[in-house]
Write a protein that holds these residues in place. Structure first.
Motif, PDB file in Angstrom:
ATOM      1  N   GLU A 127       3.943   5.042   1.994  1.00  0.00           N
ATOM      2  CA  GLU A 127       3.892   4.517   3.353  1.00  0.00           C
ATOM      3  C   GLU A 127       2.674   5.107   4.051  1.00  0.00           C
ATOM      4  N   LEU A 128       1.849   4.228   4.627  1.00  0.00           N
ATOM      5  CA  LEU A 128       0.612   4.669   5.265  1.00  0.00           C
ATOM      6  C   LEU A 128       0.722   4.810   6.771  1.00  0.00           C
ATOM      7  N   GLY A 129       1.638   4.095   7.391  1.00  0.00           N
ATOM      8  CA  GLY A 129       1.758   4.137   8.840  1.00  0.00           C
ATOM      9  C   GLY A 129       1.803   2.735   9.394  1.00  0.00           C
ATOM     10  N   GLY A 185     -10.436  -7.490  11.083  1.00  0.00           N
ATOM     11  CA  GLY A 185     -11.882  -7.496  10.850  1.00  0.00           C
ATOM     12  C   GLY A 185     -12.453  -6.118  10.567  1.00  0.00           C
ATOM     13  N   GLY A 186     -11.599  -5.120  10.483  1.00  0.00           N
ATOM     14  CA  GLY A 186     -12.050  -3.749  10.246  1.00  0.00           C
ATOM     15  C   GLY A 186     -11.288  -3.096   9.113  1.00  0.00           C
ATOM     16  N   ALA A 187     -11.362  -1.791   9.069  1.00  0.00           N
ATOM     17  CA  ALA A 187     -10.710  -1.035   8.004  1.00  0.00           C
ATOM     18  C   ALA A 187     -10.361   0.356   8.507  1.00  0.00           C
ATOM     19  N   LYS A 188      -9.469   0.985   7.785  1.00  0.00           N
ATOM     20  CA  LYS A 188      -9.080   2.364   8.101  1.00  0.00           C
ATOM     21  C   LYS A 188      -9.055   3.169   6.813  1.00  0.00           C
ATOM     22  N   LEU A 189      -9.572   4.384   6.897  1.00  0.00           N
ATOM     23  CA  LEU A 189      -9.569   5.307   5.778  1.00  0.00           C
ATOM     24  C   LEU A 189      -8.356   6.220   5.885  1.00  0.00           C
ATOM     25  N   TYR A 190      -7.548   6.254   4.849  1.00  0.00           N
ATOM     26  CA  TYR A 190      -6.416   7.175   4.751  1.00  0.00           C
ATOM     27  C   TYR A 190      -6.840   8.241   3.733  1.00  0.00           C
ATOM     28  N   ALA A 248       2.580  -5.341   4.294  1.00  0.00           N
ATOM     29  CA  ALA A 248       3.150  -4.925   5.571  1.00  0.00           C
ATOM     30  C   ALA A 248       4.638  -5.197   5.502  1.00  0.00           C
ATOM     31  N   GLU A 249       5.419  -4.197   5.849  1.00  0.00           N
ATOM     32  CA  GLU A 249       6.883  -4.316   5.790  1.00  0.00           C
ATOM     33  C   GLU A 249       7.468  -3.612   7.001  1.00  0.00           C
ATOM     34  N   GLY A 250       8.128  -4.360   7.864  1.00  0.00           N
ATOM     35  CA  GLY A 250       8.710  -3.761   9.063  1.00  0.00           C
ATOM     36  C   GLY A 250       7.679  -3.117   9.963  1.00  0.00           C
ATOM     37  N   GLY A 251       6.452  -3.700  10.011  1.00  0.00           N
ATOM     38  CA  GLY A 251       5.397  -3.157  10.862  1.00  0.00           C
ATOM     39  C   GLY A 251       4.645  -1.987  10.251  1.00  0.00           C
ATOM     40  N   LYS A 252       5.035  -1.583   9.054  1.00  0.00           N
ATOM     41  CA  LYS A 252       4.374  -0.448   8.375  1.00  0.00           C
ATOM     42  C   LYS A 252       3.635  -0.953   7.139  1.00  0.00           C
ATOM     43  N   LEU A 253       2.555  -0.247   6.766  1.00  0.00           N
ATOM     44  CA  LEU A 253       1.835  -0.567   5.543  1.00  0.00           C
ATOM     45  C   LEU A 253       2.395   0.262   4.398  1.00  0.00           C
ATOM     46  N   ILE A 254       2.617  -0.418   3.268  1.00  0.00           N
ATOM     47  CA  ILE A 254       3.092   0.233   2.051  1.00  0.00           C
ATOM     48  C   ILE A 254       2.069  -0.074   0.966  1.00  0.00           C
TER      49      ILE A 254
END
Length: 145
Positions: A53-55, A63-68, A137-143
């Motif tokens: 789970e990433l958040g 149009g963008g990206a996020k680094l985890y 995306a599951e329940g508003g969260k990224l998996i």
């Protein structure tokens, strides 16, 4: 009569030996700087082996990206509700990307650049693209994974 002088060649030999030792120590320090140990990538898989789970999905802009970085993943959002994920571990030496600038993931170790929307290499020394990772995306969260 003056005392005999030591040969100049012997002094040069000592100085050359000292320079060689200092040079070898400097090379060792330079190699340490290239180590992936300090960049969180060494010894661990490039992609998750189990779902992670990433958040909140809303943290990745359309149009963008996020680094985890702590998860060694980068997630992009090309359109509302669509996500793509890639390993954030450089395919050159295993260092973890440290930032995203103008859609490019940066490898801090040797300067490779990757397109965070496709994983494609934009600048070497890396030659292989970042491996794709399933994401949803599951329940508003990224998996991912």
């Amino acid at each position: 009569m003056s005392a005999p002088q030591p040969p100049a060649a012997a002094r040069r030999t000592v100085l050359k030996g000292a320079a060689a030792i200092v040079g070898a120590a400097g090379a060792g320090a330079a190699l340490t700087g290239c180590s992936t140990e300090t960049n969180s990538g060494a010894g661990s898989p490039a992609v998750p082996t189990a779902p992670v789970e990433l958040g909140a999905a809303s943290e990745v802009p359309v149009g963008g990206a996020k680094l985890y970085r702590e998860r060694k993943l980068v997630v992009s959002c090309p359109a509302e509700g669509q996500y793509k994920a890639f390993s954030a571990q450089c395919t050159h030496a295993g260092c973890v990307l440290d930032k995203i600038v103008e859609g490019q993931g940066n490898c801090p170790c040797h300067g490779s650049r990757f397109d965070v929307a496709t994983g494609k290499v934009l600048r070497g020394p890396a030659t292989d693209p970042l491996p794709a990772v399933p994401v949803r995306a599951e329940g508003g969260k990224l998996i991912a994974g």
